[in-house]
Write a protein that holds these residues in place. Structure first.
Motif, PDB file in Angstrom:
ATOM      1  N   ARG A  63       0.830  -1.208   0.000  1.00 58.64           N
ATOM      2  CA  ARG A  63       0.000   0.000   0.000  1.00 58.64           C
ATOM      3  C   ARG A  63       0.868   1.263   0.000  1.00 58.64           C
ATOM      4  NH1 ARG A  63      -3.787   2.358   4.818  1.00 58.64           N
ATOM      5  NH2 ARG A  63      -3.782   4.432   3.948  1.00 58.64           N
ATOM      6  N   PHE A  64       2.040   1.178   0.640  1.00 59.25           N
ATOM      7  CA  PHE A  64       2.887   2.370   0.814  1.00 59.25           C
ATOM      8  C   PHE A  64       4.117   2.397  -0.086  1.00 59.25           C
ATOM      9  CE2 PHE A  64       0.850   1.684   4.998  1.00 59.25           C
ATOM     10  CZ  PHE A  64       0.193   2.897   5.126  1.00 59.25           C
ATOM     11  N   MET A  72      14.683  15.340   4.710  1.00 57.22           N
ATOM     12  CA  MET A  72      15.265  15.690   6.013  1.00 57.22           C
ATOM     13  C   MET A  72      15.092  14.515   6.964  1.00 57.22           C
ATOM     14  SD  MET A  72      16.978  17.972   7.519  1.00 57.22           S
ATOM     15  CE  MET A  72      16.817  19.622   6.813  1.00 57.22           C
ATOM     16  N   GLN A  87      11.010  20.662   8.637  1.00 58.70           N
ATOM     17  CA  GLN A  87      10.007  19.997   9.485  1.00 58.70           C
ATOM     18  C   GLN A  87       9.415  20.991  10.488  1.00 58.70           C
ATOM     19  OE1 GLN A  87      13.226  17.658  10.688  1.00 58.70           O
ATOM     20  NE2 GLN A  87      12.596  15.781   9.640  1.00 58.70           N
ATOM     21  N   ARG A  92      10.298  21.960   0.788  1.00 58.85           N
ATOM     22  CA  ARG A  92       9.139  21.085   1.009  1.00 58.85           C
ATOM     23  C   ARG A  92       8.868  21.152   2.506  1.00 58.85           C
ATOM     24  NH1 ARG A  92      10.534  15.140   0.704  1.00 58.85           N
ATOM     25  NH2 ARG A  92      10.126  15.191  -1.533  1.00 58.85           N
ATOM     26  N   ALA A 130       8.804  13.248  10.675  1.00 58.22           N
ATOM     27  CA  ALA A 130       8.435  11.858  10.915  1.00 58.22           C
ATOM     28  C   ALA A 130       9.279  11.191  11.999  1.00 58.22           C
ATOM     29  CB  ALA A 130       8.572  11.075   9.600  1.00 58.22           C
ATOM     30  N   TYR A 131      10.113  11.964  12.712  1.00 60.26           N
ATOM     31  CA  TYR A 131      11.041  11.350  13.662  1.00 60.26           C
ATOM     32  C   TYR A 131      10.633  11.695  15.091  1.00 60.26           C
ATOM     33  CZ  TYR A 131      13.572  10.495   9.397  1.00 60.26           C
ATOM     34  OH  TYR A 131      13.896  10.058   8.143  1.00 60.26           O
ATOM     35  N   THR A 162       1.560  17.518   3.145  1.00 59.23           N
ATOM     36  CA  THR A 162       0.750  17.066   4.278  1.00 59.23           C
ATOM     37  C   THR A 162      -0.523  16.414   3.751  1.00 59.23           C
ATOM     38  OG1 THR A 162      -0.385  17.742   6.310  1.00 59.23           O
ATOM     39  CG2 THR A 162      -0.391  19.347   4.526  1.00 59.23           C
ATOM     40  N   GLN A 208       2.005  18.051  -1.900  1.00 62.75           N
ATOM     41  CA  GLN A 208       2.705  16.766  -2.029  1.00 62.75           C
ATOM     42  C   GLN A 208       2.138  15.790  -0.998  1.00 62.75           C
ATOM     43  OE1 GLN A 208       6.993  17.131  -1.907  1.00 62.75           O
ATOM     44  NE2 GLN A 208       7.067  18.224  -3.863  1.00 62.75           N
ATOM     45  N   VAL A 228      -1.335   7.129   0.684  1.00 64.80           N
ATOM     46  CA  VAL A 228      -1.961   7.801   1.831  1.00 64.80           C
ATOM     47  C   VAL A 228      -2.990   8.828   1.339  1.00 64.80           C
ATOM     48  CG1 VAL A 228      -1.553   9.256   3.859  1.00 64.80           C
ATOM     49  CG2 VAL A 228       0.108   7.492   3.260  1.00 64.80           C
ATOM     50  N   ARG A 229      -4.205   8.726   1.823  1.00 59.39           N
ATOM     51  CA  ARG A 229      -5.314   9.638   1.480  1.00 59.39           C
ATOM     52  C   ARG A 229      -5.452   9.819  -0.047  1.00 59.39           C
ATOM     53  NH1 ARG A 229      -8.155  12.668   5.175  1.00 59.39           N
ATOM     54  NH2 ARG A 229      -9.524  12.668   3.370  1.00 59.39           N
ATOM     55  N   ARG A 288       5.587   5.050   8.543  1.00 61.75           N
ATOM     56  CA  ARG A 288       4.197   5.204   8.105  1.00 61.75           C
ATOM     57  C   ARG A 288       3.234   4.611   9.140  1.00 61.75           C
ATOM     58  NH1 ARG A 288       7.294   7.515   5.144  1.00 61.75           N
ATOM     59  NH2 ARG A 288       6.794   9.005   6.737  1.00 61.75           N
ATOM     60  N   ARG A 315       0.256   6.795  11.967  1.00 61.41           N
ATOM     61  CA  ARG A 315      -1.164   6.499  12.180  1.00 61.41           C
ATOM     62  C   ARG A 315      -1.241   5.135  12.860  1.00 61.41           C
ATOM     63  NH1 ARG A 315      -5.415   4.562   8.751  1.00 61.41           N
ATOM     64  NH2 ARG A 315      -7.414   5.374   9.463  1.00 61.41           N
ATOM     65  N   ASN A 354      -2.926   2.077  11.676  1.00 61.27           N
ATOM     66  CA  ASN A 354      -2.349   1.237  10.614  1.00 61.27           C
ATOM     67  C   ASN A 354      -1.799  -0.077  11.170  1.00 61.27           C
ATOM     68  OD1 ASN A 354      -2.870   3.102   8.662  1.00 61.27           O
ATOM     69  ND2 ASN A 354      -0.782   3.895   8.512  1.00 61.27           N
TER      70      ASN A 354
HETATM   71  P1  FDA Z   1      -0.996  14.072  10.267  1.00 57.50           P
HETATM   72  O1  FDA Z   1      -0.035  13.072  10.778  1.00 57.50           O
HETATM   73  O2  FDA Z   1      -1.657  14.988  11.247  1.00 57.50           O
HETATM   74  O3  FDA Z   1      -2.079  13.315   9.408  1.00 57.50           O
HETATM   75  C1  FDA Z   1      -3.215  13.942   8.849  1.00 57.50           C
HETATM   76  C2  FDA Z   1      -4.131  12.859   8.289  1.00 57.50           C
HETATM   77  O4  FDA Z   1      -3.468  12.207   7.196  1.00 57.50           O
HETATM   78  C3  FDA Z   1      -4.407  11.714   9.273  1.00 57.50           C
HETATM   79  O5  FDA Z   1      -5.516  12.009  10.064  1.00 57.50           O
HETATM   80  C4  FDA Z   1      -4.643  10.552   8.332  1.00 57.50           C
HETATM   81  O6  FDA Z   1      -5.949  10.598   7.797  1.00 57.50           O
HETATM   82  C5  FDA Z   1      -3.692  10.817   7.199  1.00 57.50           C
HETATM   83  N1  FDA Z   1      -2.403  10.127   7.387  1.00 57.50           N
HETATM   84  C6  FDA Z   1      -1.210  10.683   7.703  1.00 57.50           C
HETATM   85  N2  FDA Z   1      -0.235   9.756   7.707  1.00 57.50           N
HETATM   86  C7  FDA Z   1      -0.838   8.589   7.401  1.00 57.50           C
HETATM   87  C8  FDA Z   1      -0.359   7.258   7.251  1.00 57.50           C
HETATM   88  N3  FDA Z   1       0.932   6.946   7.423  1.00 57.50           N
HETATM   89  N4  FDA Z   1      -1.259   6.283   6.911  1.00 57.50           N
HETATM   90  C9  FDA Z   1      -2.549   6.582   6.701  1.00 57.50           C
HETATM   91  N5  FDA Z   1      -3.062   7.825   6.834  1.00 57.50           N
HETATM   92  C10 FDA Z   1      -2.219   8.814   7.180  1.00 57.50           C
HETATM   93  N6  FDA Z   1       9.081  13.673   7.041  1.00 57.50           N
HETATM   94  C11 FDA Z   1      10.370  13.943   7.386  1.00 57.50           C
HETATM   95  O7  FDA Z   1      10.690  13.950   8.562  1.00 57.50           O
HETATM   96  N7  FDA Z   1      11.293  14.194   6.392  1.00 57.50           N
HETATM   97  C12 FDA Z   1      10.978  14.228   5.083  1.00 57.50           C
HETATM   98  O8  FDA Z   1      11.843  14.457   4.230  1.00 57.50           O
HETATM   99  C13 FDA Z   1       9.630  13.950   4.720  1.00 57.50           C
HETATM  100  N8  FDA Z   1       9.227  13.954   3.422  1.00 57.50           N
HETATM  101  C14 FDA Z   1       7.886  13.874   3.119  1.00 57.50           C
HETATM  102  C15 FDA Z   1       7.452  14.016   1.807  1.00 57.50           C
HETATM  103  C16 FDA Z   1       6.084  14.051   1.522  1.00 57.50           C
HETATM  104  C17 FDA Z   1       5.636  14.253   0.113  1.00 57.50           C
HETATM  105  C18 FDA Z   1       5.145  13.902   2.577  1.00 57.50           C
HETATM  106  C19 FDA Z   1       3.663  13.976   2.318  1.00 57.50           C
HETATM  107  C20 FDA Z   1       5.564  13.690   3.865  1.00 57.50           C
HETATM  108  C21 FDA Z   1       6.924  13.661   4.159  1.00 57.50           C
HETATM  109  N9  FDA Z   1       7.374  13.438   5.446  1.00 57.50           N
HETATM  110  C22 FDA Z   1       8.699  13.675   5.747  1.00 57.50           C
HETATM  111  C23 FDA Z   1       6.463  12.875   6.467  1.00 57.50           C
HETATM  112  C24 FDA Z   1       5.808  13.944   7.341  1.00 57.50           C
HETATM  113  O9  FDA Z   1       6.762  14.535   8.155  1.00 57.50           O
HETATM  114  C25 FDA Z   1       4.677  13.351   8.221  1.00 57.50           C
HETATM  115  O10 FDA Z   1       5.226  12.387   9.070  1.00 57.50           O
HETATM  116  C26 FDA Z   1       3.547  12.719   7.425  1.00 57.50           C
HETATM  117  O11 FDA Z   1       3.256  13.418   6.265  1.00 57.50           O
HETATM  118  C27 FDA Z   1       2.267  12.648   8.261  1.00 57.50           C
HETATM  119  O12 FDA Z   1       1.881  13.945   8.635  1.00 57.50           O
HETATM  120  P2  FDA Z   1       0.649  14.768   7.981  1.00 57.50           P
HETATM  121  O13 FDA Z   1       1.162  16.104   7.613  1.00 57.50           O
HETATM  122  O14 FDA Z   1       0.033  14.001   6.900  1.00 57.50           O
HETATM  123  O15 FDA Z   1      -0.318  15.035   9.193  1.00 57.50           O
END
Ligand code: FDA
Length: 324
Positions: free
Chosen positions: A44-45, A144, A172, A193, A198-199, A235, A261, A266-267, A298, A302, A305
Protein backbone atom coordinates in the motif's frame (compact mmCIF):
# COMPACT_ATOMS: atom_id res chain seq x y z
CA UNK A 1 -3.27 22.20 25.24
CA UNK A 2 -4.60 21.30 28.71
CA UNK A 3 -3.36 18.61 31.06
CA UNK A 4 -6.30 16.28 30.28
CA UNK A 5 -5.62 16.41 26.55
CA UNK A 6 -1.92 15.73 27.10
CA UNK A 7 -2.79 12.66 29.17
CA UNK A 8 -5.19 11.47 26.48
CA UNK A 9 -2.50 11.85 23.80
CA UNK A 10 0.20 10.15 25.87
CA UNK A 11 -0.54 6.51 24.87
CA UNK A 12 -0.61 7.52 21.21
CA UNK A 13 2.77 9.24 21.54
CA UNK A 14 4.21 6.19 23.33
CA UNK A 15 3.03 3.98 20.47
CA UNK A 16 4.59 6.40 17.98
CA UNK A 17 7.91 6.43 19.87
CA UNK A 18 7.87 2.63 20.10
CA UNK A 19 7.25 2.18 16.37
CA UNK A 20 9.93 4.71 15.48
CA UNK A 21 12.45 2.99 17.78
CA UNK A 22 11.56 -0.37 16.16
CA UNK A 23 12.26 1.21 12.75
CA UNK A 24 15.99 1.21 13.67
CA UNK A 25 16.13 -2.51 14.52
CA UNK A 26 18.04 -4.32 11.78
CA UNK A 27 17.10 -7.79 13.05
CA UNK A 28 13.39 -6.94 12.78
CA UNK A 29 14.00 -5.46 9.34
CA UNK A 30 15.53 -8.74 8.13
CA UNK A 31 12.59 -10.70 9.54
CA UNK A 32 9.95 -8.38 8.07
CA UNK A 33 11.56 -8.17 4.64
CA UNK A 34 11.72 -11.97 4.36
CA UNK A 35 8.16 -12.57 5.54
CA UNK A 36 5.54 -12.91 2.78
CA UNK A 37 2.90 -11.98 5.37
CA UNK A 38 3.79 -8.29 5.47
CA UNK A 39 3.93 -7.88 1.67
CA UNK A 40 0.28 -6.94 0.94
CA UNK A 41 0.29 -4.24 3.63
CA UNK A 42 3.68 -2.87 2.57
CA UNK A 43 2.44 -2.70 -1.03
CA UNK A 44 0.00 0.00 0.00
CA UNK A 45 2.89 2.37 0.81
CA UNK A 46 5.72 1.12 -1.42
CA UNK A 47 5.45 0.96 -5.22
CA UNK A 48 7.53 -2.22 -5.57
CA UNK A 49 10.89 -3.69 -4.67
CA UNK A 50 12.48 -2.97 -8.08
CA UNK A 51 12.53 -0.18 -10.64
CA UNK A 52 10.66 -2.46 -13.07
CA UNK A 53 7.85 -2.81 -10.55
CA UNK A 54 7.77 0.90 -9.70
CA UNK A 55 7.74 2.33 -13.26
CA UNK A 56 4.21 1.14 -14.14
CA UNK A 57 2.89 2.57 -10.85
CA UNK A 58 4.54 5.92 -11.66
CA UNK A 59 3.06 5.77 -15.17
CA UNK A 60 -0.44 5.19 -13.75
CA UNK A 61 -0.07 8.20 -11.46
CA UNK A 62 1.15 10.38 -14.35
CA UNK A 63 -1.81 9.22 -16.45
CA UNK A 64 -4.18 10.28 -13.66
CA UNK A 65 -2.77 13.82 -13.65
CA UNK A 66 -0.28 13.55 -10.78
CA UNK A 67 3.34 14.69 -10.67
CA UNK A 68 5.74 12.37 -8.89
CA UNK A 69 9.00 12.34 -6.97
CA UNK A 70 10.76 8.99 -6.67
CA UNK A 71 12.56 7.73 -3.57
CA UNK A 72 14.94 4.81 -4.09
CA UNK A 73 14.56 3.41 -0.58
CA UNK A 74 17.57 3.13 1.70
CA UNK A 75 19.13 4.94 4.67
CA UNK A 76 21.79 4.64 7.39
CA UNK A 77 24.31 3.18 4.95
CA UNK A 78 27.58 2.17 6.67
CA UNK A 79 29.97 1.36 3.78
CA UNK A 80 31.19 3.50 0.85
CA UNK A 81 30.38 0.61 -1.52
CA UNK A 82 26.74 0.53 -0.41
CA UNK A 83 26.48 4.31 -0.75
CA UNK A 84 27.95 4.14 -4.25
CA UNK A 85 25.54 1.34 -5.20
CA UNK A 86 22.67 3.54 -4.00
CA UNK A 87 23.89 6.37 -6.26
CA UNK A 88 23.97 3.92 -9.18
CA UNK A 89 20.36 2.94 -8.47
CA UNK A 90 19.41 6.63 -8.53
CA UNK A 91 21.22 7.20 -11.83
CA UNK A 92 19.42 4.21 -13.39
CA UNK A 93 16.10 5.55 -12.07
CA UNK A 94 16.69 9.07 -13.44
CA UNK A 95 17.63 7.62 -16.85
CA UNK A 96 14.55 5.36 -16.92
CA UNK A 97 12.19 8.20 -15.93
CA UNK A 98 13.63 10.48 -18.54
CA UNK A 99 13.50 7.81 -21.30
CA UNK A 100 9.82 7.21 -20.55
CA UNK A 101 9.08 10.95 -20.41
CA UNK A 102 8.09 10.68 -16.75
CA UNK A 103 8.99 13.41 -14.24
CA UNK A 104 12.78 13.26 -13.66
CA UNK A 105 12.24 14.22 -10.03
CA UNK A 106 13.82 12.26 -7.18
CA UNK A 107 14.05 12.50 -3.39
CA UNK A 108 17.24 11.48 -1.62
CA UNK A 109 18.27 10.78 1.98
CA UNK A 110 21.78 11.79 3.00
CA UNK A 111 22.36 8.81 5.31
CA UNK A 112 21.89 6.68 2.19
CA UNK A 113 24.60 8.73 0.45
CA UNK A 114 27.13 8.00 3.22
CA UNK A 115 26.56 10.87 5.69
CA UNK A 116 27.32 8.54 8.61
CA UNK A 117 30.63 7.54 6.99
CA UNK A 118 32.10 10.81 5.78
CA UNK A 119 30.58 14.19 4.90
CA UNK A 120 32.77 14.74 1.83
CA UNK A 121 31.95 11.29 0.46
CA UNK A 122 28.25 12.03 1.01
CA UNK A 123 28.50 15.38 -0.77
CA UNK A 124 30.35 13.83 -3.72
CA UNK A 125 27.65 11.15 -4.01
CA UNK A 126 24.89 13.76 -3.92
CA UNK A 127 26.68 15.73 -6.62
CA UNK A 128 26.67 12.65 -8.92
CA UNK A 129 22.88 12.60 -8.63
CA UNK A 130 22.63 16.37 -9.07
CA UNK A 131 24.69 16.16 -12.29
CA UNK A 132 22.46 13.38 -13.65
CA UNK A 133 19.34 15.38 -12.85
CA UNK A 134 20.83 18.52 -14.39
CA UNK A 135 21.45 16.53 -17.58
CA UNK A 136 17.70 15.94 -17.97
CA UNK A 137 16.57 19.29 -16.50
CA UNK A 138 15.08 17.50 -13.51
CA UNK A 139 14.84 18.13 -9.78
CA UNK A 140 16.35 16.60 -6.63
CA UNK A 141 14.80 17.04 -3.21
CA UNK A 142 17.03 16.33 -0.23
CA UNK A 143 14.81 14.67 2.38
CA UNK A 144 15.26 15.69 6.01
CA UNK A 145 16.13 13.05 8.57
CA UNK A 146 16.30 13.38 12.38
CA UNK A 147 17.50 16.57 14.10
CA UNK A 148 21.10 15.37 14.43
CA UNK A 149 21.35 15.64 10.61
CA UNK A 150 19.62 19.00 10.09
CA UNK A 151 22.78 21.11 9.95
CA UNK A 152 24.65 18.71 7.64
CA UNK A 153 21.60 18.41 5.39
CA UNK A 154 21.25 22.18 5.04
CA UNK A 155 25.00 22.53 4.37
CA UNK A 156 24.84 19.87 1.65
CA UNK A 157 21.75 21.47 0.17
CA UNK A 158 23.49 24.88 0.03
CA UNK A 159 26.49 23.41 -1.83
CA UNK A 160 24.32 21.44 -4.27
CA UNK A 161 21.96 24.38 -4.85
CA UNK A 162 24.93 26.62 -5.67
CA UNK A 163 25.86 24.15 -8.42
CA UNK A 164 22.33 23.63 -9.80
CA UNK A 165 19.12 25.50 -8.86
CA UNK A 166 16.95 22.39 -9.29
CA UNK A 167 17.82 21.14 -5.79
CA UNK A 168 15.37 21.61 -2.93
CA UNK A 169 15.35 20.70 0.73
CA UNK A 170 12.83 19.69 3.40
CA UNK A 171 11.89 21.57 6.57
CA UNK A 172 10.01 20.00 9.48
CA UNK A 173 7.49 22.09 11.43
CA UNK A 174 8.17 19.90 14.49
CA UNK A 175 11.58 21.51 14.95
CA UNK A 176 11.90 24.77 16.88
CA UNK A 177 14.77 25.95 14.63
CA UNK A 178 12.67 25.69 11.45
CA UNK A 179 11.38 29.25 11.53
CA UNK A 180 14.95 30.61 11.20
CA UNK A 181 15.82 27.94 8.61
CA UNK A 182 12.80 28.87 6.47
CA UNK A 183 13.82 32.55 6.55
CA UNK A 184 17.38 31.68 5.49
CA UNK A 185 16.22 29.44 2.63
CA UNK A 186 13.75 32.07 1.38
CA UNK A 187 16.56 34.66 1.46
CA UNK A 188 18.76 32.32 -0.61
CA UNK A 189 15.95 31.81 -3.17
CA UNK A 190 15.72 28.09 -2.37
CA UNK A 191 12.73 25.79 -2.50
CA UNK A 192 11.28 24.16 0.60
CA UNK A 193 9.14 21.08 1.01
CA UNK A 194 7.33 21.72 4.28
CA UNK A 195 6.34 18.64 6.31
CA UNK A 196 5.53 18.02 9.96
CA UNK A 197 8.44 15.64 10.68
CA UNK A 198 8.44 11.86 10.91
CA UNK A 199 11.04 11.35 13.66
CA UNK A 200 10.77 11.10 17.43
CA UNK A 201 12.55 14.25 18.54
CA UNK A 202 13.34 15.46 22.10
CA UNK A 203 11.51 18.44 23.64
CA UNK A 204 14.79 20.38 23.75
CA UNK A 205 14.67 20.80 19.96
CA UNK A 206 11.09 19.97 18.98
CA UNK A 207 7.46 20.74 19.67
CA UNK A 208 6.00 17.64 21.24
CA UNK A 209 2.25 18.19 20.87
CA UNK A 210 0.29 17.82 17.66
CA UNK A 211 -1.33 21.22 18.24
CA UNK A 212 2.06 22.97 18.43
CA UNK A 213 3.47 21.15 15.38
CA UNK A 214 0.33 22.00 13.37
CA UNK A 215 0.35 25.65 14.47
CA UNK A 216 4.00 25.99 13.44
CA UNK A 217 3.19 24.31 10.12
CA UNK A 218 0.46 26.87 9.45
CA UNK A 219 2.83 29.76 10.26
CA UNK A 220 5.69 28.47 8.08
CA UNK A 221 3.34 27.59 5.23
CA UNK A 222 1.90 31.10 5.21
CA UNK A 223 5.39 32.62 5.21
CA UNK A 224 6.53 30.44 2.28
CA UNK A 225 3.40 31.13 0.23
CA UNK A 226 3.48 34.88 0.87
CA UNK A 227 7.19 35.00 -0.05
CA UNK A 228 6.37 33.40 -3.42
CA UNK A 229 9.05 30.77 -2.65
CA UNK A 230 7.51 27.95 -4.78
CA UNK A 231 6.91 25.76 -1.73
CA UNK A 232 5.76 22.17 -1.64
CA UNK A 233 2.99 21.80 0.93
CA UNK A 234 3.57 18.20 2.02
CA UNK A 235 0.75 17.07 4.28
CA UNK A 236 -2.43 14.97 4.26
CA UNK A 237 -3.96 17.16 6.94
CA UNK A 238 -7.28 18.46 5.53
CA UNK A 239 -7.31 21.48 7.85
CA UNK A 240 -3.86 22.66 6.72
CA UNK A 241 -4.70 22.00 3.07
CA UNK A 242 -7.91 24.05 3.44
CA UNK A 243 -5.86 26.84 5.03
CA UNK A 244 -3.36 26.76 2.13
CA UNK A 245 -6.23 27.06 -0.36
CA UNK A 246 -7.70 29.95 1.64
CA UNK A 247 -4.35 31.79 1.49
CA UNK A 248 -3.67 31.24 -2.21
CA UNK A 249 -7.21 32.12 -3.22
CA UNK A 250 -7.33 35.15 -0.94
CA UNK A 251 -3.98 36.45 -2.13
CA UNK A 252 -4.41 35.51 -5.80
CA UNK A 253 -1.31 33.27 -5.71
CA UNK A 254 -1.07 31.34 -9.00
CA UNK A 255 -1.44 27.55 -9.01
CA UNK A 256 1.97 27.31 -10.65
CA UNK A 257 3.59 29.01 -7.64
CA UNK A 258 3.24 26.09 -5.20
CA UNK A 259 2.29 22.41 -5.12
CA UNK A 260 0.75 19.93 -2.75
CA UNK A 261 2.71 16.77 -2.03
CA UNK A 262 1.46 13.52 -0.51
CA UNK A 263 2.78 10.04 0.10
CA UNK A 264 2.07 7.06 -2.14
CA UNK A 265 -0.92 5.18 -0.74
CA UNK A 266 -1.96 7.80 1.83
CA UNK A 267 -5.31 9.64 1.48
CA UNK A 268 -5.77 8.77 -2.19
CA UNK A 269 -9.26 10.32 -2.00
CA UNK A 270 -7.80 13.68 -1.04
CA UNK A 271 -5.05 13.36 -3.68
CA UNK A 272 -7.66 12.84 -6.42
CA UNK A 273 -9.96 15.58 -5.12
CA UNK A 274 -7.18 18.19 -5.28
CA UNK A 275 -6.20 17.20 -8.83
CA UNK A 276 -9.88 17.40 -9.83
CA UNK A 277 -9.92 20.98 -8.46
CA UNK A 278 -6.97 21.86 -10.69
CA UNK A 279 -4.16 21.87 -8.11
CA UNK A 280 -0.73 20.40 -8.72
CA UNK A 281 -0.29 17.30 -6.56
CA UNK A 282 3.04 15.50 -6.47
CA UNK A 283 3.10 11.97 -5.09
CA UNK A 284 6.18 10.75 -3.22
CA UNK A 285 6.74 7.28 -4.67
CA UNK A 286 9.18 5.03 -2.77
CA UNK A 287 10.46 1.76 -4.15
CA UNK A 288 13.20 -0.70 -3.27
CA UNK A 289 14.02 -3.61 -1.05
CA UNK A 290 15.00 -1.51 1.96
CA UNK A 291 11.45 -0.52 2.80
CA UNK A 292 11.41 -1.46 6.47
CA UNK A 293 12.28 1.88 8.22
CA UNK A 294 10.13 3.87 5.77
CA UNK A 295 7.22 1.51 6.36
CA UNK A 296 7.60 1.68 10.17
CA UNK A 297 7.44 5.50 10.05
CA UNK A 298 4.20 5.20 8.10
CA UNK A 299 2.79 2.93 10.83
CA UNK A 300 3.97 5.39 13.49
CA UNK A 301 2.13 8.28 11.80
CA UNK A 302 -1.16 6.50 12.18
CA UNK A 303 -1.18 3.85 14.91
CA UNK A 304 -4.51 2.58 13.47
CA UNK A 305 -2.35 1.24 10.61
CA UNK A 306 -0.88 -1.30 13.06
CA UNK A 307 -4.33 -2.82 13.60
CA UNK A 308 -4.88 -2.78 9.84
CA UNK A 309 -1.60 -4.62 9.36
CA UNK A 310 -2.28 -7.18 12.09
CA UNK A 311 -5.71 -7.96 10.60
CA UNK A 312 -4.17 -8.47 7.15
CA UNK A 313 -1.42 -10.69 8.57
CA UNK A 314 -3.92 -12.80 10.55
CA UNK A 315 -6.18 -13.16 7.51
CA UNK A 316 -3.24 -14.31 5.40
CA UNK A 317 -2.05 -16.74 8.09
CA UNK A 318 -5.63 -18.14 8.43
CA UNK A 319 -5.73 -18.70 4.67
CA UNK A 320 -2.36 -20.45 4.79
CA UNK A 321 -3.45 -22.76 7.64
CA UNK A 322 -6.77 -23.61 5.93
CA UNK A 323 -4.88 -24.40 2.75
CA UNK A 324 -2.78 -27.00 4.53
P1 FDA B 1 -1.00 14.07 10.27
O1 FDA B 1 -0.03 13.07 10.78
O2 FDA B 1 -1.66 14.99 11.25
O3 FDA B 1 -2.08 13.32 9.41
C1 FDA B 1 -3.21 13.94 8.85
C2 FDA B 1 -4.13 12.86 8.29
O4 FDA B 1 -3.47 12.21 7.20
C3 FDA B 1 -4.41 11.71 9.27
O5 FDA B 1 -5.52 12.01 10.06
C4 FDA B 1 -4.64 10.55 8.33
O6 FDA B 1 -5.95 10.60 7.80
C5 FDA B 1 -3.69 10.82 7.20
N1 FDA B 1 -2.40 10.13 7.39
C6 FDA B 1 -1.21 10.68 7.70
N2 FDA B 1 -0.23 9.76 7.71
C7 FDA B 1 -0.84 8.59 7.40
C8 FDA B 1 -0.36 7.26 7.25
N3 FDA B 1 0.93 6.95 7.42
N4 FDA B 1 -1.26 6.28 6.91
C9 FDA B 1 -2.55 6.58 6.70
N5 FDA B 1 -3.06 7.82 6.83
C10 FDA B 1 -2.22 8.81 7.18
N6 FDA B 1 9.08 13.67 7.04
C11 FDA B 1 10.37 13.94 7.39
O7 FDA B 1 10.69 13.95 8.56
N7 FDA B 1 11.29 14.19 6.39
C12 FDA B 1 10.98 14.23 5.08
O8 FDA B 1 11.84 14.46 4.23
C13 FDA B 1 9.63 13.95 4.72
N8 FDA B 1 9.23 13.95 3.42
C14 FDA B 1 7.89 13.87 3.12
C15 FDA B 1 7.45 14.02 1.81
C16 FDA B 1 6.08 14.05 1.52
C17 FDA B 1 5.64 14.25 0.11
C18 FDA B 1 5.15 13.90 2.58
C19 FDA B 1 3.66 13.98 2.32
C20 FDA B 1 5.56 13.69 3.87
C21 FDA B 1 6.92 13.66 4.16
N9 FDA B 1 7.37 13.44 5.45
C22 FDA B 1 8.70 13.68 5.75
C23 FDA B 1 6.46 12.87 6.47
C24 FDA B 1 5.81 13.94 7.34
O9 FDA B 1 6.76 14.54 8.15
C25 FDA B 1 4.68 13.35 8.22
O10 FDA B 1 5.23 12.39 9.07
C26 FDA B 1 3.55 12.72 7.43
O11 FDA B 1 3.26 13.42 6.27
C27 FDA B 1 2.27 12.65 8.26
O12 FDA B 1 1.88 13.94 8.63
P2 FDA B 1 0.65 14.77 7.98
O13 FDA B 1 1.16 16.10 7.61
O14 FDA B 1 0.03 14.00 6.90
O15 FDA B 1 -0.32 15.04 9.19
Amino acid sequence: MGFAENVRLAPQRTMRSLLISLSHRRSLARLAVRSPLTRPVVARFVAGESLDEALPAIGVLAGAGFRTTVDVLGESVTSPEHASAAVDRYLATIAALSERRLDPNVSVKLTQMGLEIDRDLCRANVMRIVEAVRGVSGFVRIDMEDNTRTEATLDTWRAAYAAYPGVGVVIQSALRRSSADVDAIIAAGGRVRLCKGAYDEPASVAYRTKAAVDANYARLMERLLMADASPAIATHDPRLIARAIEIVEGEGIGRDRFEFQMLYGVRRDLQRALVARGYTVRIYVPFGQEWYPYFMRRLAERPANVGFMLRAVLKEEGRRLRGR
